[in-house]
Scaffold this motif. Structure first.
Motif, short mmCIF file in Angstrom:
data_model
loop_
_atom_site.label_atom_id
_atom_site.label_comp_id
_atom_site.label_asym_id
_atom_site.label_seq_id
_atom_site.Cartn_x
_atom_site.Cartn_y
_atom_site.Cartn_z
N MET A 154 0.81 -1.22 0.00
CA MET A 154 0.00 0.00 0.00
C MET A 154 0.84 1.27 0.00
SD MET A 154 -3.24 -1.12 2.42
CE MET A 154 -4.25 0.27 1.96
N ILE A 155 2.07 1.18 0.53
CA ILE A 155 2.93 2.38 0.50
C ILE A 155 3.69 2.49 -0.82
CG2 ILE A 155 4.96 3.47 1.55
CD1 ILE A 155 4.08 2.65 4.22
N SER A 156 4.04 1.36 -1.41
CA SER A 156 4.89 1.38 -2.61
C SER A 156 4.34 2.26 -3.74
CB SER A 156 5.12 -0.05 -3.11
OG SER A 156 5.87 -0.78 -2.17
N PRO A 157 3.05 2.14 -4.12
CA PRO A 157 2.55 3.01 -5.19
C PRO A 157 2.67 4.50 -4.84
CG PRO A 157 1.02 1.22 -4.78
CD PRO A 157 2.02 1.20 -3.67
N LEU A 158 2.49 4.83 -3.56
CA LEU A 158 2.65 6.22 -3.12
C LEU A 158 4.09 6.68 -3.32
CD1 LEU A 158 1.50 8.73 -1.55
CD2 LEU A 158 2.31 7.60 0.53
N LEU A 159 5.03 5.83 -2.98
CA LEU A 159 6.45 6.16 -3.14
C LEU A 159 6.79 6.32 -4.62
CD1 LEU A 159 8.03 3.69 -0.54
CD2 LEU A 159 7.49 6.11 -0.22
N TRP A 160 6.21 5.48 -5.47
CA TRP A 160 6.45 5.60 -6.91
C TRP A 160 5.96 6.96 -7.43
CZ3 TRP A 160 6.33 1.01 -10.70
CH2 TRP A 160 7.02 -0.08 -10.16
N LYS A 161 4.83 7.37 -6.91
CA LYS A 161 4.22 8.62 -7.38
C LYS A 161 4.95 9.85 -6.83
CE LYS A 161 -0.30 10.96 -7.43
NZ LYS A 161 -1.70 10.88 -6.98
N LYS A 162 5.35 9.78 -5.57
CA LYS A 162 5.91 10.96 -4.90
C LYS A 162 7.43 11.07 -5.02
CE LYS A 162 2.21 12.54 -2.37
NZ LYS A 162 1.85 13.92 -1.99
N ILE A 163 8.12 9.91 -5.08
CA ILE A 163 9.59 9.97 -5.02
C ILE A 163 10.23 9.42 -6.28
CG2 ILE A 163 11.64 9.32 -3.67
CD1 ILE A 163 9.84 9.03 -1.23
N ALA A 164 10.13 8.11 -6.51
CA ALA A 164 10.77 7.52 -7.69
C ALA A 164 10.21 6.13 -7.93
CB ALA A 164 12.29 7.43 -7.49
N ARG A 165 10.21 5.71 -9.19
CA ARG A 165 9.75 4.37 -9.55
C ARG A 165 10.68 3.32 -8.97
NH1 ARG A 165 5.97 3.70 -13.32
NH2 ARG A 165 6.80 1.69 -13.93
N GLY A 166 10.10 2.18 -8.63
CA GLY A 166 10.90 1.06 -8.15
C GLY A 166 11.09 1.02 -6.65
N LEU A 167 10.57 2.03 -5.94
CA LEU A 167 10.75 2.06 -4.48
C LEU A 167 9.73 1.15 -3.79
CD1 LEU A 167 11.30 5.86 -3.72
CD2 LEU A 167 13.00 4.06 -3.71
N SER A 168 10.11 0.69 -2.61
CA SER A 168 9.19 -0.09 -1.79
C SER A 168 9.56 0.12 -0.33
CB SER A 168 9.26 -1.58 -2.14
OG SER A 168 10.57 -2.07 -1.92
N ALA A 169 8.60 -0.12 0.55
CA ALA A 169 8.84 0.04 1.98
C ALA A 169 8.59 -1.30 2.67
CB ALA A 169 7.91 1.10 2.56
N GLY A 170 9.32 -1.52 3.75
CA GLY A 170 9.13 -2.73 4.54
C GLY A 170 8.98 -2.36 6.00
N ARG A 171 8.11 -3.04 6.71
CA ARG A 171 7.83 -2.68 8.10
C ARG A 171 9.09 -2.74 8.97
NH1 ARG A 171 6.58 -5.31 12.65
NH2 ARG A 171 6.78 -7.31 11.58
#
Length: 858
Positions: free
Chosen positions: A177-194
């Motif tokens: 759920m965070i990854s698409p936000l990061l792609w939109k706001k920061i850069a493509r290919g990003l992901s977050a892990g708890r």
């Protein structure tokens, strides 16, 4: 006779267990997890699906769409939709068939929560009579342990399964759920892990401290004194006028030296103490990973891989544990071993016991050898590196039950006018446990001859220049230790944490030190602002405790998930808003005064997964006017990393007064960028004549199409890529700055058939030289080294650069077939030989255009 099916996780484990069970047992392997929340075939489309969901017309549509995509529904009591993994369908089909032919099914997966969850999934997918299923757990794969386990079968521990599910669901919610936000706001290919994002935060914060640290010069003084000609002692000058001796200016040293030379040196006091250094604790997962990294140089991932093999072969107990408990049987055996091999002096009267840490989760045993009498393991089963790890585990276990090491500590204080000098020394009296782990020589102390009132003579004064140092960067071992100290993660997750943050490009490892990449730092900053609880150390540690409470059936797992998701959803909605409304800040481009060489527009500093670079502002122009010109920025750390400069020139940002990262644009221009970029727009340009790596000015031609190649940054480092779009040929820039040699084009050998499948071999080139691989890779992963007689038979197929290998000796002096070997350090080929599938000590090298035999078989 009743037949039973035993299901374990790995084929190696199945093979070992099969040796101890009778013919009434059928032992099969599930090869890890058999099902997941999403089938593998859908994973490539997942991010697109989530992005589509977030653009849905209504909130309800978004929720329904999202839940169908990630396989769980927080709004319907956390219902989950599981799919059998495509590659496991055949395995499940076989297990179902066998299950219909047996009376009992024993689920003998690993004893941690992950193993419990796999057992539950197996029961669910196999189905049938629930009373047939029994849970079997054992800490070691030995005949005694397995026999005992089958006498004490149980049911699946559902609370432990729920704890694993709670972790899995939270991680999935955060990641997807965070990854698409990061792609939109920061850069493509990003992901977050708890948990992974918290680990990145730890490294990023240390990186900021190091970058902002300004070293300060100071001086220490050692004084060499002697009582007799053959007895001299070097002492530290610790105090002057009852204050700590610290000199920060070199010009002050001469006056101190003159005063010291005129002084009389008298032994003021002497203190002798007996110190007992207690035995170390047996290994738990984290301490094994740390010791393996420090002593053997193994990564955390490699350590756990080797430990898994040792466990599956029955050589050690289960390797994912945070308990230092040892069974009575193990203690009895090791005490007998110590008495027999070292004597009564090395055996304490009572067995040594150790307390677990406050975050200890499981009541498993510590990591120890299954049989302490086994010193060397069968190398036909495991490799030499596994033997080294086994030796490390075995020695630690033996030492943990031995007597304390005894030292004599001597502290001598000497006064000279207003100066105070001190010497501390430790002398080994009894080795104790150190006889096993670290043998220490019995050395004579130079302080033993000194007594109160002795007058010493001055031999020389030694001034030592020093510089204050920042905290050291983390390596994998120290990161695991920090995570453990903060209560973040568990034994089963340390390996995946350290490997994932590197694989995702947020952290890189150089000379075994972890460096935070720029994108890792940006990600940490953004997540801390909008999802502060996710990156809060206490929150993450408390969540681990809650998972433990779920496993102990103290709290309801859905209540924990509900509370987490409620807060997470609010923060996510807020983060989606525009930055001026409190939403997540964008990763905007900071414009510079540098002009684009193609269109003369201004270029800006841009951050991406591939690193920091300059991008033309014309990139966002309409398609007909778009300019894609970029300039690579070479971090100065990459150029001067090997130079150990004591004092570094730190550039300070004019905007926010923070330190700046320095990059080389070319041999005449540097750019210094604020470490808070892009939140801070500060940058500085510096002109001059600078040392630059050779690859920066190299002219590289593509060996395939003869077109020019250009330098690019990638997630895995710098590389040259052919300018011809159809070619796409690449050449790596190696760690030493050299450009890699052109890779060998795959050569088909249809005449050479594989053993494990119907495929045939292809000669390929990798980081370990040439090798044969199945032409159906990755369906068949069979690989092996080429025999010299094979290369000689088909030498007309070989390119010129490796054709000389075909002229090597085909057999050694004992008639064994020879194979191609490769030295990764020297990047040179040599020839070895094999007997019964094992390498011999015979070798030959190509020297001065002829093959020379280096070693013979005696």
């Amino acid at each position: 006779m009743q037949k039973s099916l035993v299901i374990v996780e790995s084929p190696a484990k199945a093979k070992t267990i099969n040796q101890y069970l009778g013919c009434q047992y059928i032992v099969k392997s599930s090869i890890g997890h058999v099902r997941d929340l999403l089938a593998k075939k859908n994973k490539k489309k997942t991010n697109k699906s989530i992005k589509k969901c977030q653009n849905s017309a209504s909130n309800a549509d978004e929720i329904n769409c999202l839940m169908k995509t990630i396989g769980i529904n927080p709004y319907k009591n956390w219902q989950a939709e599981y799919h059998i993994l495509p590659e496991k369908e055949k395995i499940i089909s076989e297990l179902k068939t066998i299950s219909n032919q047996v009376d009992y099914i024993y689920l003998a997966t690993d004893l941690d929560r992950e193993g419990e969850a796999i057992a539950w999934h197996l029961k669910e997918v196999i189905g049938g009579d629930a009373s047939k299923f029994k849970r079997v757990v054992f800490n070691e794969i030995t005949k005694k342990s397995i026999k005992k386990a089958f006498q004490n079968v149980s049911d699946i521990n559902i609370p432990r399964v729920q704890a694993q599910q709670a972790r899995r669901f939270m991680d999935r919610i955060v990641g997807y759920m965070i990854s698409p936000l990061l792609w939109k706001k920061i850069a493509r290919g990003l992901s977050a892990g708890r948990v992974q994002s918290v680990a990145v935060r730890i490294i990023s914060e240390r990186e900021h401290v190091i970058k902002n640290f300004i070293p300060k010069e100071y001086w220490k003084c050692n004084v060499s004194l002697f009582l007799k000609k053959d007895i001299n002692v070097i002492m530290d000058l610790t105090h002057y006028k009852n204050k700590k001796f610290d000199v920060f200016k070199k010009c002050e040293l001469d006056s101190f030296a003159e005063t010291i030379k005129k002084s009389e040196f008298v032994v003021k006091s002497r203190e002798d103490k007996i110190l007992h250094i207690t035995a170390p604790t047996p290994f738990i997962t984290s301490t094994l990973q740390q010791s393996s990294s420090i002593i053997l140089g193994f990564s955390v991932k490699k350590t756990m891989f080797l430990a898994q093999k040792l466990y599956e072969k029955g050589y050690i107990t289960y390797m994912r544990t945070d308990s230092t408990y040892l069974s009575k049987h193990a203690i009895k055996k090791v005490r007998l071993y110590i008495k027999k091999h070292y004597g009564d002096n090395y055996l304490p009267k009572m067995a040594n016991k150790y307390a677990n840490s406050q975050y200890s989760q499981e009541a498993h045993e510590a990591i120890r050898p299954s049989d302490v009498e086994i010193e060397y393991i069968n190398t036909n089963n495991v490799n030499l590196e596994a033997q080294k790890l086994y030796t490390l585990i075995r020695k630690q276990f033996i030492a943990s039950q031995m007597s304390s090491a005894i030292y004599k500590s001597i502290t001598i204080v000497v006064t000279a006018d207003q100066f105070k000098l001190q010497k501390n020394e430790k002398v080994i009296i009894f080795q104790g446990w150190k006889k096993v782990i670290k043998k220490e020589k019995q050395e004579t102390s130079r302080c033993l001859s000194l007594n109160i009132g002795n007058i010493l003579n001055l031999e020389k004064i030694i001034f030592i220049q020093k510089f204050t140092k920042p905290l050291a960067r983390f390596n994998e071992a120290s990161l695991v230790r920090e995570l453990e100290k903060k209560g973040i993660g568990r034994p089963s997750t340390y390996s995946s944490i350290t490997s994932k943050i590197q694989e995702r490009g947020y952290v890189k490892i150089k000379e075994k030190q972890l460096y935070a990449e720029k994108m890792g730092e940006i990600l940490t900053t953004r997540l801390q602002k909008n999802f502060s609880n996710l990156l809060d150390y206490n929150f993450t540690a408390n969540m681990e405790k809650k998972l433990d409470e779920i496993a102990d059936n103290k709290i309801k797992w859905t209540d924990v998930l509900d509370a987490f998701f409620k807060d997470f959803s609010k923060r996510l909605e807020q983060a989606k808003k525009a930055p001026e409304e409190g939403g997540m800040e964008l990763n905007f481009v900071v414009m510079t005064s540098i002009q684009c060489s193609s269109c003369c527009k201004k270029m800006g500093i841009k951050n991406a997964m591939t690193g920091v670079f300059l991008s033309c502002s014309g990139y966002d122009a309409p398609l007909q006017d778009r300019c894609k010109q970029t300039i690579n920025l070479i971090p100065l750390n990459d150029i001067h990393h090997s130079k150990n400069n004591s004092v570094k020139n730190i550039h300070q940002c004019n905007e926010c007064k923070m330190a700046m990262d320095s990059y080389l644009i070319n041999h005449k221009l540097k750019i210094h960028v604020c470490i808070n970029n892009p939140s801070c727009i500060g940058y500085k340009l510096e002109e001059g004549n600078f040392d630059s790596p050779s690859y920066l000015s190299a002219i590289v031609k593509c060996e395939k199409c003869q077109n020019y190649m250009i330098l690019k940054n990638g997630r895995f480092g710098k590389f040259f890529i052919c300018m011809t779009k159809q070619c796409k040929n690449t050449r790596k820039v190696l760690a030493n700055g050299e450009i890699s040699e052109p890779k060998l084009e795959p050569i088909n050998f249809p005449q050479l058939l594989c053993k494990e499948s119907d495929a045939w071999f292809v000669l390929r080139e990798g980081i370990s030289g040439i090798f044969f691989a199945a032409n159906t890779f990755p369906k068949s992963r069979e690989t092996r080294s080429p025999f010299i007689y094979e290369l000689d038979k088909f030498k007309n197929l070989l390119p010129e650069k490796i054709r000389y290998l075909a002229s090597a000796p085909k057999v050694d002096n004992k008639g064994n077939n020879t194979i191609v070997c490769f030295n990764r350090k020297t990047k040179q080929y040599y020839i070895g030989s094999k007997k019964n599938g094992k390498l011999t000590n015979w070798s030959a090298m190509f020297l001065e255009k002829k093959w020379c035999i280096i070693n013979k078989i005696k």
